[in-house]
Design a protein around this motif. Structure first.
Motif, PDB file in Angstrom:
ATOM      1  N   ALA A   7       0.852  -1.188   0.000  1.00 55.67           N
ATOM      2  CA  ALA A   7       0.000   0.000   0.000  1.00 55.67           C
ATOM      3  C   ALA A   7       0.885   1.235   0.000  1.00 55.67           C
ATOM      4  O   ALA A   7       2.024   1.199   0.460  1.00 55.67           O
ATOM      5  CB  ALA A   7      -0.919   0.007   1.209  1.00 55.67           C
ATOM      6  N   LYS A   8       0.331   2.312  -0.522  1.00 55.36           N
ATOM      7  CA  LYS A   8       1.076   3.558  -0.601  1.00 55.36           C
ATOM      8  C   LYS A   8       0.581   4.521   0.469  1.00 55.36           C
ATOM      9  O   LYS A   8      -0.626   4.650   0.687  1.00 55.36           O
ATOM     10  CB  LYS A   8       0.889   4.196  -1.969  1.00 55.36           C
ATOM     11  CG  LYS A   8       1.733   5.454  -2.168  1.00 55.36           C
ATOM     12  CD  LYS A   8       1.427   6.145  -3.468  1.00 55.36           C
ATOM     13  CE  LYS A   8       2.025   5.416  -4.623  1.00 55.36           C
ATOM     14  NZ  LYS A   8       1.870   6.150  -5.902  1.00 55.36           N
ATOM     15  N   ILE A   9       1.535   5.168   1.116  1.00 57.30           N
ATOM     16  CA  ILE A   9       1.224   6.288   1.991  1.00 57.30           C
ATOM     17  C   ILE A   9       1.607   7.525   1.194  1.00 57.30           C
ATOM     18  O   ILE A   9       2.760   7.673   0.775  1.00 57.30           O
ATOM     19  CB  ILE A   9       1.986   6.209   3.323  1.00 57.30           C
ATOM     20  CG1 ILE A   9       1.553   4.956   4.090  1.00 57.30           C
ATOM     21  CG2 ILE A   9       1.741   7.473   4.147  1.00 57.30           C
ATOM     22  CD1 ILE A   9       2.294   4.728   5.388  1.00 57.30           C
ATOM     23  N   LYS A  10       0.632   8.383   0.960  1.00 53.58           N
ATOM     24  CA  LYS A  10       0.869   9.534   0.096  1.00 53.58           C
ATOM     25  C   LYS A  10       0.950  10.830   0.892  1.00 53.58           C
ATOM     26  O   LYS A  10       0.509  10.892   2.043  1.00 53.58           O
ATOM     27  CB  LYS A  10      -0.216   9.631  -0.975  1.00 53.58           C
ATOM     28  CG  LYS A  10      -1.615   9.841  -0.429  1.00 53.58           C
ATOM     29  CD  LYS A  10      -2.646   9.854  -1.524  1.00 53.58           C
ATOM     30  CE  LYS A  10      -4.033  10.092  -0.931  1.00 53.58           C
ATOM     31  NZ  LYS A  10      -5.052  10.205  -1.941  1.00 53.58           N
ATOM     32  N   SER A  11       1.516  11.818   0.262  1.00 60.52           N
ATOM     33  CA  SER A  11       1.586  13.170   0.801  1.00 60.52           C
ATOM     34  C   SER A  11       2.204  13.222   2.195  1.00 60.52           C
ATOM     35  O   SER A  11       1.671  13.857   3.101  1.00 60.52           O
ATOM     36  CB  SER A  11       0.191  13.807   0.826  1.00 60.52           C
ATOM     37  OG  SER A  11      -0.392  13.778  -0.449  1.00 60.52           O
ATOM     38  N   VAL A  12       3.344  12.559   2.359  1.00 65.13           N
ATOM     39  CA  VAL A  12       4.035  12.567   3.647  1.00 65.13           C
ATOM     40  C   VAL A  12       4.450  14.006   3.961  1.00 65.13           C
ATOM     41  O   VAL A  12       5.158  14.644   3.185  1.00 65.13           O
ATOM     42  CB  VAL A  12       5.259  11.624   3.626  1.00 65.13           C
ATOM     43  CG1 VAL A  12       6.043  11.726   4.914  1.00 65.13           C
ATOM     44  CG2 VAL A  12       4.808  10.185   3.373  1.00 65.13           C
ATOM     45  N   GLU A  92      -1.081   9.994   4.418  1.00 61.90           N
ATOM     46  CA  GLU A  92      -2.418   9.421   4.285  1.00 61.90           C
ATOM     47  C   GLU A  92      -2.326   8.141   3.466  1.00 61.90           C
ATOM     48  O   GLU A  92      -1.652   8.111   2.431  1.00 61.90           O
ATOM     49  CB  GLU A  92      -3.319  10.432   3.574  1.00 61.90           C
ATOM     50  CG  GLU A  92      -4.698   9.936   3.286  1.00 61.90           C
ATOM     51  CD  GLU A  92      -5.502  10.947   2.455  1.00 61.90           C
ATOM     52  OE1 GLU A  92      -6.604  10.565   2.040  1.00 61.90           O
ATOM     53  OE2 GLU A  92      -5.033  12.071   2.216  1.00 61.90           O
ATOM     54  N   VAL A  93      -3.006   7.092   3.920  1.00 59.63           N
ATOM     55  CA  VAL A  93      -3.018   5.834   3.181  1.00 59.63           C
ATOM     56  C   VAL A  93      -3.848   6.019   1.919  1.00 59.63           C
ATOM     57  O   VAL A  93      -4.979   6.486   1.966  1.00 59.63           O
ATOM     58  CB  VAL A  93      -3.604   4.687   4.035  1.00 59.63           C
ATOM     59  CG1 VAL A  93      -3.703   3.406   3.229  1.00 59.63           C
ATOM     60  CG2 VAL A  93      -2.781   4.469   5.297  1.00 59.63           C
ATOM     61  N   SER A  94      -3.253   5.686   0.780  1.00 62.71           N
ATOM     62  CA  SER A  94      -3.957   5.761  -0.495  1.00 62.71           C
ATOM     63  C   SER A  94      -4.776   4.485  -0.655  1.00 62.71           C
ATOM     64  O   SER A  94      -4.239   3.435  -1.007  1.00 62.71           O
ATOM     65  CB  SER A  94      -2.958   5.901  -1.648  1.00 62.71           C
ATOM     66  OG  SER A  94      -3.652   5.876  -2.876  1.00 62.71           O
ATOM     67  N   LYS A  95      -6.046   4.573  -0.407  1.00 60.87           N
ATOM     68  CA  LYS A  95      -6.901   3.387  -0.410  1.00 60.87           C
ATOM     69  C   LYS A  95      -7.177   2.857  -1.813  1.00 60.87           C
ATOM     70  O   LYS A  95      -7.642   1.740  -1.974  1.00 60.87           O
ATOM     71  CB  LYS A  95      -8.184   3.678   0.352  1.00 60.87           C
ATOM     72  CG  LYS A  95      -7.855   3.948   1.810  1.00 60.87           C
ATOM     73  CD  LYS A  95      -9.042   4.128   2.681  1.00 60.87           C
ATOM     74  CE  LYS A  95      -8.528   4.317   4.099  1.00 60.87           C
ATOM     75  NZ  LYS A  95      -9.527   4.639   5.032  1.00 60.87           N
ATOM     76  N   GLN A  96      -6.847   3.620  -2.838  1.00 63.97           N
ATOM     77  CA  GLN A  96      -6.993   3.137  -4.206  1.00 63.97           C
ATOM     78  C   GLN A  96      -5.776   2.312  -4.627  1.00 63.97           C
ATOM     79  O   GLN A  96      -5.824   1.627  -5.645  1.00 63.97           O
ATOM     80  CB  GLN A  96      -7.150   4.294  -5.199  1.00 63.97           C
ATOM     81  CG  GLN A  96      -8.446   5.051  -5.081  1.00 63.97           C
ATOM     82  CD  GLN A  96      -8.442   6.044  -3.917  1.00 63.97           C
ATOM     83  OE1 GLN A  96      -7.406   6.491  -3.466  1.00 63.97           O
ATOM     84  NE2 GLN A  96      -9.613   6.362  -3.423  1.00 63.97           N
TER      85      GLN A  96
END
Length: 111
Positions: A7-12, A92-96
């Protein structure tokens, strides 16, 4: 059966954490949540602010119902870990962009 999770965590928001040493230090702060096995971080090559988190889980039950229950527990554990980790690093976890797979399955973590 071994499942891979990603999973990707985005916008750190804390770019200083996007280093292996700092990520390892932060994972030690999550003692209350069971760390997924074979946890790995893939850092952005382009200096971006996204982080890929990968893990593995072994699901070894012999009956289908127990297998499904173990798999669901592994999925929920990974998702809980992601949410807590993302909060610590200001992302934020990228749920897509979350999934799990093995040799027979490829499914999204979030529906």
């Amino acid at each position: 059966m071994v499942y891979g999770f990603a999973a990707k965590i985005k916008s750190v928001q804390k770019p200083e954490v996007l280093q292996n040493e700092e990520l390892n230090r932060i994972t030690s702060e999550l003692d209350e949540i069971k760390e997924p096995s074979e946890l790995r971080f893939v850092l952005p090559e382009d200096g971006g602010d996204d982080l890929l988190v990968k893990a593995q889980a072994s699901v070894s039950s012999t009956t289908q119902s127990m297998h499904d229950k173990e798999l669901e527990e592994a999925i929920e554990n990974f998702k809980s870990y992601l949410e807590a980790f993302a909060e610590l690093i200001g992302g934020e976890v990228s749920k897509q962009e979350g999934f799990y797979n093995n040799s027979q399955t490829f499914k999204k973590l979030y529906s």
